[in-house]
Design a protein around this motif. Structure first.
Motif, PDB file in Angstrom:
ATOM      1  N   TYR A 316       2.504   5.721  -3.509  1.00 32.43           N
ATOM      2  CA  TYR A 316       2.671   4.986  -2.253  1.00 32.43           C
ATOM      3  C   TYR A 316       3.882   5.506  -1.482  1.00 32.43           C
ATOM      4  O   TYR A 316       4.964   5.683  -2.062  1.00 32.43           O
ATOM      5  CB  TYR A 316       2.861   3.495  -2.527  1.00 32.43           C
ATOM      6  CG  TYR A 316       1.636   2.800  -3.085  1.00 32.43           C
ATOM      7  CD1 TYR A 316       0.360   3.171  -2.694  1.00 32.43           C
ATOM      8  CD2 TYR A 316       1.763   1.760  -4.000  1.00 32.43           C
ATOM      9  CE1 TYR A 316      -0.756   2.531  -3.198  1.00 32.43           C
ATOM     10  CE2 TYR A 316       0.646   1.110  -4.508  1.00 32.43           C
ATOM     11  CZ  TYR A 316      -0.607   1.498  -4.106  1.00 32.43           C
ATOM     12  OH  TYR A 316      -1.718   0.870  -4.604  1.00 32.43           O
ATOM     13  N   PRO A 317       3.743   5.727  -0.171  1.00 30.45           N
ATOM     14  CA  PRO A 317       4.876   6.219   0.621  1.00 30.45           C
ATOM     15  C   PRO A 317       5.865   5.105   0.929  1.00 30.45           C
ATOM     16  O   PRO A 317       5.521   3.917   0.860  1.00 30.45           O
ATOM     17  CB  PRO A 317       4.200   6.718   1.900  1.00 30.45           C
ATOM     18  CG  PRO A 317       3.005   5.832   2.047  1.00 30.45           C
ATOM     19  CD  PRO A 317       2.522   5.574   0.636  1.00 30.45           C
ATOM     20  N   PRO A 318       7.107   5.455   1.306  1.00 32.66           N
ATOM     21  CA  PRO A 318       8.104   4.424   1.658  1.00 32.66           C
ATOM     22  C   PRO A 318       7.632   3.502   2.776  1.00 32.66           C
ATOM     23  O   PRO A 318       7.974   2.318   2.791  1.00 32.66           O
ATOM     24  CB  PRO A 318       9.321   5.248   2.087  1.00 32.66           C
ATOM     25  CG  PRO A 318       9.164   6.554   1.389  1.00 32.66           C
ATOM     26  CD  PRO A 318       7.690   6.804   1.314  1.00 32.66           C
ATOM     27  N   GLU A 319       6.813   4.026   3.707  1.00 36.92           N
ATOM     28  CA  GLU A 319       6.350   3.213   4.833  1.00 36.92           C
ATOM     29  C   GLU A 319       5.457   2.056   4.406  1.00 36.92           C
ATOM     30  O   GLU A 319       5.268   1.102   5.159  1.00 36.92           O
ATOM     31  CB  GLU A 319       5.580   4.099   5.827  1.00 36.92           C
ATOM     32  CG  GLU A 319       6.421   5.131   6.530  1.00 36.92           C
ATOM     33  CD  GLU A 319       6.564   6.436   5.746  1.00 36.92           C
ATOM     34  OE1 GLU A 319       7.075   7.413   6.321  1.00 36.92           O
ATOM     35  OE2 GLU A 319       6.141   6.475   4.552  1.00 36.92           O
ATOM     36  N   SER A 320       4.890   2.143   3.194  1.00 38.93           N
ATOM     37  CA  SER A 320       3.979   1.084   2.751  1.00 38.93           C
ATOM     38  C   SER A 320       4.713  -0.197   2.389  1.00 38.93           C
ATOM     39  O   SER A 320       4.077  -1.245   2.233  1.00 38.93           O
ATOM     40  CB  SER A 320       3.166   1.570   1.538  1.00 38.93           C
ATOM     41  OG  SER A 320       3.971   1.705   0.378  1.00 38.93           O
ATOM     42  N   TYR A 565      -0.442   6.060  10.602  1.00 38.12           N
ATOM     43  CA  TYR A 565       0.256   6.809   9.552  1.00 38.12           C
ATOM     44  C   TYR A 565      -0.347   8.195   9.346  1.00 38.12           C
ATOM     45  O   TYR A 565       0.367   9.157   9.047  1.00 38.12           O
ATOM     46  CB  TYR A 565       0.218   6.011   8.244  1.00 38.12           C
ATOM     47  CG  TYR A 565       0.869   6.727   7.085  1.00 38.12           C
ATOM     48  CD1 TYR A 565       2.254   6.811   6.999  1.00 38.12           C
ATOM     49  CD2 TYR A 565       0.096   7.333   6.100  1.00 38.12           C
ATOM     50  CE1 TYR A 565       2.861   7.486   5.938  1.00 38.12           C
ATOM     51  CE2 TYR A 565       0.692   8.006   5.039  1.00 38.12           C
ATOM     52  CZ  TYR A 565       2.076   8.079   4.965  1.00 38.12           C
ATOM     53  OH  TYR A 565       2.670   8.749   3.923  1.00 38.12           O
ATOM     54  N   HIS A 566      -1.665   8.335   9.522  1.00 40.76           N
ATOM     55  CA  HIS A 566      -2.328   9.629   9.327  1.00 40.76           C
ATOM     56  C   HIS A 566      -2.434  10.442  10.615  1.00 40.76           C
ATOM     57  O   HIS A 566      -3.159  11.444  10.650  1.00 40.76           O
ATOM     58  CB  HIS A 566      -3.710   9.421   8.718  1.00 40.76           C
ATOM     59  CG  HIS A 566      -3.670   8.946   7.299  1.00 40.76           C
ATOM     60  ND1 HIS A 566      -3.062   9.651   6.290  1.00 40.76           N
ATOM     61  CD2 HIS A 566      -4.143   7.807   6.720  1.00 40.76           C
ATOM     62  CE1 HIS A 566      -3.159   8.990   5.150  1.00 40.76           C
ATOM     63  NE2 HIS A 566      -3.815   7.866   5.384  1.00 40.76           N
TER      64      HIS A 566
END
Length: 602
Positions: A316-320, A565-566
């Motif tokens: 999972y990225p930090p933005e999640s 995000y993508h």
């Protein structure tokens, strides 16, 4: 609401967890249909030779009329959605409500499945307090979900029931379920609730004592604890099958908050029993948390102010760990984890709830002397008293004040609401952005589309429309703009509606249980609705049906947005990431719908 997960160990990348062996739901890697469906559809195998999971799948396939030889269109899906199977069964049995326009939906009932009371160690209101406010703010149904744990399992689940029954008697037009907030073994929290009945307390109590992660000391990240969560979901299914309760549901709460609900766990929950594990909070509660200091707590909207830890899933990225327009990252990200499930043909519903513990703008407090020792002894706090001041530091709204989950039902009963949630007949909004919404996929043209032989060429949210290849597919969206002020005391305006479309590819299902993306899903159309009032219809030509796909909708007041995000090619103007300490929820309103699938029959 506990945020302490320091005892957990990092998630493993291994895909061979014990949950993958659960009652025949492990997926084959080389075909279009998973092994459970393949075996269930093989009429040469007798019922007695099937596992419970395979037998359940066979019943669903029989209801949909697809055992024996699976059609090419059906083989593009991992299974049959509950709505499809139930509609087909009702059609054969002559029952009403399953075959009519919109999949038997006659009502859209607003509700909230995540509410705490004085029977939770971190809350304070009576059941009637919460129920009266929810009803006043326009809710038709709600679920009382006090925290699972030693005290609640010992006496709380029993003690709250008379209060719930009294609230049902006092508010006869409001459906009030008893549930609990499950400490999911090896993971986050979840709502578990059952239909009212003679065994509602005993079933919930046994479930909590046998399967709650805190009660069982099973919070650690181990394959054994993940398997315990799967076993708990399957146990609930057995109580439904044995008719101890008329129905039971599980939805995961605030799934991205701490990054500890790994993708393989989510898939394992759903596969354990798709009738029970049906979705997650697309938008968490605690929405007032983002109100800036001065008139709010100045903290994180939704309680999403965390960062990755050794306990979090490393993919999972930090933005999640932030909310995006008040929605969970897994739901807000086009082409993300939610879409990866939908693209595999796995129905998975969203909701939006208050998670009400202590409410912003309230004037109550716990009575003097009502502390943790008294709670541990009595299983509850004393009834709240007038505080003589307004609480502007709390992070919660009253049920129905800000978040709503709209469920399409055939009638206004308890089991009808549960069936609507299971079938995915759901759309959600914040701040009463819309007054009403109707979404239908319609097949026309050559072989205009038949749903399992019943001659219905349309389907609504959560459903699956099966039509002949070459059929023309259209999406028809009827919006009724809001015409009364919301509980922020202003009239919200819908600025834009986004159409999101994704391909269904079953080959994604078995190869990677931790898959996070759906590369073929993107925003395909944005419609300006600014200035439109009353009721109006949006029509989208989805082209000629050749391959399986799904569509879902999202809409906004247009105040805050950024590329997804993508990237902009996938989502040119999605919700913006929420800033900790400065994310006023009233200035950033969105709605989301569940998907509708479209499959070619041959």
């Amino acid at each position: 609401m506990s945020h302490d997960h320091s005892h957990r160990r990092p998630h493993s990348h291994s895909h061979s967890h014990s949950h993958s062996h659960s009652h025949g739901h492990d997926h084959s890697h080389g075909g279009d249909v998973d092994e459970a469906t393949r075996v269930a559809a093989d009429t040469s195998v007798s019922d007695s030779d099937l596992t419970p999971g395979q037998l359940s799948r066979r019943r669903m396939l029989k209801a949909a009329g697809v055992t024996g030889a699976l059609t090419a269109g059906m083989s593009g899906m991992l299974g049959v959605t509950p709505a499809m199977a139930e509609d087909a069964r009702r059609g054969r049995d002559g029952e009403g409500g399953g075959r009519g326009r919109g999949g038997g939906v006659r009502h859209w009932l607003a509700g909230d499945h995540h509410i705490h009371t004085q029977y939770s160690s971190d809350a304070m209101y009576t059941v009637l307090d919460q129920a009266q406010h929810g009803a006043a703010f326009g809710l038709d149904w709600m679920v009382i979900t006090d925290h699972g744990g030693a005290t609640h399992a010992r006496i709380g689940v029993d003690l709250v029931n008379p209060d719930i029954r009294a609230a049902r008697a006092a508010l006869r037009d409001t459906l009030i379920f008893q549930g609990l907030e499950w400490n999911i073994p090896a993971a986050e929290h979840g709502t578990v609730f059952v239909a009212p009945g003679r065994h509602e307390v005993s079933v919930l109590k046994q479930f909590e004592n046998d399967y709650d992660g805190r009660v069982k000391g099973a919070s650690g990240n181990t394959p054994e604890n993940e398997a315990l969560a799967v076993a708990g979901i399957q146990w609930l299914g057995k109580q439904k099958d044995r008719r101890r309760v008329a129905d039971a549901l599980f939805l995961a709460n605030h799934p991205a908050r701490n990054g500890i609900d790994s993708p393989h766990e989510v898939r394992a929950w759903r596969d354990a029993d798709p009738r029970i594990a049906v979705g997650w909070e697309g938008a968490p509660g605690h929405q007032a948390g983002g109100l800036p200091e001065g008139y709010g707590p100045g903290s994180a909207r939704g309680g999403y102010g965390n960062s990755p830890s050794d306990n979090s899933f490393p993919g999972y990225p930090p933005e999640s760990y932030r909310s995006w327009g008040g929605f969970d990252f897994y739901t807000a990200t086009v082409g993300g984890l939610w879409d990866s499930l939908l693209a595999e043909g796995r129905p998975w519903s969203i909701s939006a709830n208050s998670d009400s513990h202590i409410n912003w703008g309230g004037t109550a407090r716990r009575p003097d002397g009502s502390g943790s020792a008294q709670f541990d002894r009595d299983g509850r706090y004393g009834d709240p008293v007038y505080a003589g001041e307004v609480n502007l530091s709390a992070s919660d709204f009253w049920p129905g004040m800000y978040s709503r989950t709209h469920v399409g039902t055939a009638d206004r009963g308890y089991t009808a609401v549960m069936r609507g949630i299971r079938d995915g007949r759901v759309w959600v909004d914040h701040g009463r952005l819309l007054k009403s919404l109707d979404v239908r996929v319609v097949a026309s043209g050559r072989g205009w589309g038949k749903v399992h032989g019943h001659g219905r060429g349309e389907e609504t949210l959560g459903g699956t429309l099966t039509a002949r290849r070459g059929s023309r597919i259209e999406l028809v969206v009827t919006v009724t703009a809001q015409d009364v002020p919301n509980w922020g005391a202003f009239l919200p305006r819908l600025n834009r509606v986004d159409l999101i479309r994704g391909a269904v590819d079953v080959s994604h299902a078995g190869s990677d249980r931790d898959k996070l993306t759906a590369p073929d899903t993107r925003v395909v159309r944005q419609t300006d609705t600014s200035g439109r009032t009353g009721t109006y219809t949006l029509r989208y030509d989805l082209g000629t049906l050749e391959e399986p796909f799904y569509v879902r909708l999202r809409g906004t007041d247009g105040n805050r947005q950024q590329p997804g995000y993508h990237g902009a090619a996938v989502d040119p103007a999605g919700p913006a990431i929420d800033v900790v300490g400065d994310a006023d929820p009233w200035r950033d309103l969105w709605f989301y719908t569940n998907p509708i699938w479209v499959l070619p029959s041959r």
